[in-house]
Design a protein around this motif. Structure first.
Motif, PDB file in Angstrom:
ATOM      1  N   LEU A  40     -14.974  -7.757 -79.027  1.00  0.00           N
ATOM      2  CA  LEU A  40     -13.608  -7.132 -78.609  1.00  0.00           C
ATOM      3  C   LEU A  40     -12.981  -6.897 -80.161  1.00  0.00           C
ATOM      4  O   LEU A  40     -13.095  -7.655 -80.813  1.00  0.00           O
ATOM      5  N   ALA A  41     -12.599  -5.677 -80.341  1.00  0.00           N
ATOM      6  CA  ALA A  41     -11.929  -5.300 -81.517  1.00  0.00           C
ATOM      7  C   ALA A  41     -10.737  -4.260 -81.107  1.00  0.00           C
ATOM      8  O   ALA A  41     -10.677  -3.858 -80.225  1.00  0.00           O
ATOM      9  N   VAL A  42      -9.662  -4.837 -82.132  1.00  0.00           N
ATOM     10  CA  VAL A  42      -8.334  -3.826 -81.934  1.00  0.00           C
ATOM     11  C   VAL A  42      -8.521  -2.580 -82.839  1.00  0.00           C
ATOM     12  O   VAL A  42      -9.287  -2.751 -83.928  1.00  0.00           O
ATOM     13  N   ILE A  43      -8.298  -1.528 -82.360  1.00  0.00           N
ATOM     14  CA  ILE A  43      -8.397  -0.118 -83.094  1.00  0.00           C
ATOM     15  C   ILE A  43      -6.987  -0.245 -83.875  1.00  0.00           C
ATOM     16  O   ILE A  43      -5.864  -0.122 -83.791  1.00  0.00           O
ATOM     17  N   LEU A  44      -7.383  -0.130 -85.356  1.00  0.00           N
ATOM     18  CA  LEU A  44      -6.313  -0.194 -86.298  1.00  0.00           C
ATOM     19  C   LEU A  44      -5.753   1.220 -86.595  1.00  0.00           C
ATOM     20  O   LEU A  44      -4.583   1.278 -86.989  1.00  0.00           O
ATOM     21  N   SER A  45      -6.558   2.222 -86.461  1.00  0.00           N
ATOM     22  CA  SER A  45      -5.641   3.538 -86.530  1.00  0.00           C
ATOM     23  C   SER A  45      -4.640   3.602 -85.219  1.00  0.00           C
ATOM     24  O   SER A  45      -4.954   3.352 -84.176  1.00  0.00           O
ATOM     25  N   GLU A  46      -3.441   4.173 -85.421  1.00  0.00           N
ATOM     26  CA  GLU A  46      -2.416   4.635 -84.492  1.00  0.00           C
ATOM     27  C   GLU A  46      -3.082   5.484 -83.575  1.00  0.00           C
ATOM     28  O   GLU A  46      -3.604   6.789 -83.722  1.00  0.00           O
ATOM     29  N   VAL A  47      -3.009   5.102 -82.290  1.00  0.00           N
ATOM     30  CA  VAL A  47      -3.464   5.878 -81.224  1.00  0.00           C
ATOM     31  C   VAL A  47      -2.321   6.516 -80.548  1.00  0.00           C
ATOM     32  O   VAL A  47      -2.434   7.369 -79.343  1.00  0.00           O
ATOM     33  N   GLY A  48      -1.049   5.957 -80.720  1.00  0.00           N
ATOM     34  CA  GLY A  48       0.144   6.540 -80.135  1.00  0.00           C
ATOM     35  C   GLY A  48       1.330   5.602 -80.222  1.00  0.00           C
ATOM     36  O   GLY A  48       0.981   4.462 -80.419  1.00  0.00           O
ATOM     37  N   GLU A  49       2.352   6.067 -79.802  1.00  0.00           N
ATOM     38  CA  GLU A  49       3.464   5.214 -79.905  1.00  0.00           C
ATOM     39  C   GLU A  49       3.622   4.335 -78.776  1.00  0.00           C
ATOM     40  O   GLU A  49       3.272   4.675 -77.543  1.00  0.00           O
TER      41      GLU A  49
END
Length: 102
Positions: A40-49
């Protein structure tokens, strides 16, 4: 070897419930189905507010094995989770084949 990647977009208000569900329900069900190496990884790029992205990966020996779990028990688990939280949680899945780099 096949990688089954499921990307989840989660509203911060249900983030702790999501992480508990992944660890206590989703991963154990996948392991019973003989899928391997959950990550499981958190996505570091912003995907939305007000959204956090997570990528969950499993390995399977074949696409058929990955599809059987994804479309069976995995679908049931995801449907119940999404049903509980509505639009505060969405997902999409991708099947990937590993390629040698040499």
């Amino acid at each position: 070897m096949i990688i089954l990647n499921t990307t989840f977009y989660i509203h911060p208000s249900i983030e702790s419930e999501f992480l508990l569900w992944i660890k206590k329900e989703y991963v154990p069900a996948a392991l019973v189905a003989r899928l391997e190496e959950p990550q499981l990884a958190v996505i570091l790029s912003e995907v939305g507010e007000d959204v956090t992205g997570y990528a969950f990966q499993l390995k399977a020996s074949s696409k058929q094995e990955a599809e059987a779990w994804h479309d069976g028990e995995g679908a049931s688990l995801r449907d119940r989770f999404i049903g509980r939280y509505g639009q505060k949680a969405i997902f999409f899945s991708t099947y990937m084949g590993l390629l040698p780099l040499e």
